[in-house]
Design an enzyme around this catalytic site. Sequence first.
Site, PDB file in Angstrom:
ATOM      1  N   ASP A 190      10.394  -6.345  -8.880  1.00  0.00           N
ATOM      2  CA  ASP A 190      10.685  -6.966  -7.590  1.00  0.00           C
ATOM      3  C   ASP A 190      12.076  -6.544  -7.118  1.00  0.00           C
ATOM      4  OD1 ASP A 190       9.437  -9.712  -6.043  1.00  0.00           O
ATOM      5  OD2 ASP A 190      11.538  -9.188  -5.636  1.00  0.00           O
TER       6      ASP A 190
ATOM      7  N   HIS B 197      -6.561  -2.928  -0.985  1.00  0.00           N
ATOM      8  CA  HIS B 197      -5.848  -3.910  -0.173  1.00  0.00           C
ATOM      9  C   HIS B 197      -6.705  -5.143   0.089  1.00  0.00           C
ATOM     10  CE1 HIS B 197      -2.967  -5.373   2.845  1.00  0.00           C
ATOM     11  NE2 HIS B 197      -4.058  -5.914   3.376  1.00  0.00           N
TER      12      HIS B 197
ATOM     13  N   CYS C 198       0.845  -1.208   0.000  1.00  0.00           N
ATOM     14  CA  CYS C 198       0.000   0.000   0.000  1.00  0.00           C
ATOM     15  C   CYS C 198       0.875   1.252   0.000  1.00  0.00           C
ATOM     16  CB  CYS C 198      -0.953   0.006   1.186  1.00  0.00           C
ATOM     17  SG  CYS C 198      -2.340  -1.142   1.032  1.00  0.00           S
TER      18      CYS C 198
ATOM     19  N   ASN D 182       1.776 -16.359  -4.349  1.00  0.00           N
ATOM     20  CA  ASN D 182       1.917 -17.108  -3.105  1.00  0.00           C
ATOM     21  C   ASN D 182       0.801 -16.707  -2.151  1.00  0.00           C
ATOM     22  OD1 ASN D 182       4.329 -18.440  -3.888  1.00  0.00           O
ATOM     23  ND2 ASN D 182       5.487 -16.579  -3.474  1.00  0.00           N
TER      24      ASN D 182
ATOM     25  N   HIS E 252      -0.311  -8.568   0.929  1.00  0.00           N
ATOM     26  CA  HIS E 252      -1.140  -7.760   0.017  1.00  0.00           C
ATOM     27  C   HIS E 252      -1.121  -8.531  -1.299  1.00  0.00           C
ATOM     28  CE1 HIS E 252      -2.369  -3.560  -1.634  1.00  0.00           C
ATOM     29  NE2 HIS E 252      -2.392  -4.404  -2.666  1.00  0.00           N
TER      30      HIS E 252
ATOM     31  N   HIS F 245      -0.581 -10.163  -4.606  1.00  0.00           N
ATOM     32  CA  HIS F 245       0.302  -9.796  -5.702  1.00  0.00           C
ATOM     33  C   HIS F 245       0.556 -10.997  -6.582  1.00  0.00           C
ATOM     34  CE1 HIS F 245       2.767 -10.911  -2.198  1.00  0.00           C
ATOM     35  NE2 HIS F 245       3.645 -11.401  -3.048  1.00  0.00           N
TER      36      HIS F 245
HETATM   37  P1  DGP Z   1       5.955 -13.111  -1.677  1.00  0.00           P
HETATM   38  O1  DGP Z   1       7.046 -13.877  -1.019  1.00  0.00           O
HETATM   39  O2  DGP Z   1       5.202 -13.932  -2.708  1.00  0.00           O
HETATM   40  O3  DGP Z   1       5.040 -12.446  -0.650  1.00  0.00           O
HETATM   41  O4  DGP Z   1       6.657 -11.957  -2.519  1.00  0.00           O
HETATM   42  C1  DGP Z   1       6.964 -10.717  -2.017  1.00  0.00           C
HETATM   43  C2  DGP Z   1       7.937 -10.101  -2.964  1.00  0.00           C
HETATM   44  O5  DGP Z   1       8.022  -8.721  -2.649  1.00  0.00           O
HETATM   45  C3  DGP Z   1       9.356 -10.641  -2.874  1.00  0.00           C
HETATM   46  O6  DGP Z   1       9.695 -11.281  -4.112  1.00  0.00           O
HETATM   47  C4  DGP Z   1      10.244  -9.425  -2.662  1.00  0.00           C
HETATM   48  C5  DGP Z   1       9.325  -8.283  -2.948  1.00  0.00           C
HETATM   49  N1  DGP Z   1       9.556  -7.104  -2.125  1.00  0.00           N
HETATM   50  C6  DGP Z   1       9.599  -7.058  -0.760  1.00  0.00           C
HETATM   51  N2  DGP Z   1       9.811  -5.802  -0.342  1.00  0.00           N
HETATM   52  C7  DGP Z   1       9.910  -5.033  -1.472  1.00  0.00           C
HETATM   53  C8  DGP Z   1      10.134  -3.651  -1.685  1.00  0.00           C
HETATM   54  O7  DGP Z   1      10.278  -2.836  -0.769  1.00  0.00           O
HETATM   55  N3  DGP Z   1      10.195  -3.235  -2.978  1.00  0.00           N
HETATM   56  C9  DGP Z   1      10.042  -4.097  -4.033  1.00  0.00           C
HETATM   57  N4  DGP Z   1      10.117  -3.577  -5.263  1.00  0.00           N
HETATM   58  N5  DGP Z   1       9.812  -5.409  -3.862  1.00  0.00           N
HETATM   59  C10 DGP Z   1       9.752  -5.868  -2.591  1.00  0.00           C
END
Ligand code: DGP
Length: 113
Positions: free
Chosen positions: A30, A46, A7, A86, A97, A99
Amino acid sequence: MDNCLFCKIIAGDIPSTKVYEDAYCYAFRDINPQAPTHILVVPKDHVASIAEADKLSPEALCAVITAIGKIAAQEGLEKGFRVVSNCGPDACQSVPHLHFHILGGRQMADQMA
Ligand code: DGP
């Protein structure tokens, strides 16, 4: 939602590399890429995970799903890509959240898990 990382990214309070945005969803690279192309597509509203997708409007759900194809085309993923969402601790969801990961730019493993 207060205290939700994604968010805050959607709101611009935490920087991200935006690749796509429309009225319902936001997509960004990512921070820890698992493939040459690794993009996260998130609904602006959200909800914690795909298990709560019924709380989103049909318009938002449709926008998120159709954005995936638009982004893949934009990123030149003509040879294919993988989409992962996931959900919960068994799936190692780390950000609560909803994704969708778009993974592409290399041959994916034959097995998914
Ligand atoms: P999951 O494990 O499926 O909940 O994936 C979460 C993803 O979010 C993980 O691949 C890393 C990414 N991620 C976590 N924090 C940040 C962030 O601050 N910025 C970005 N761009 N990605 C993030």
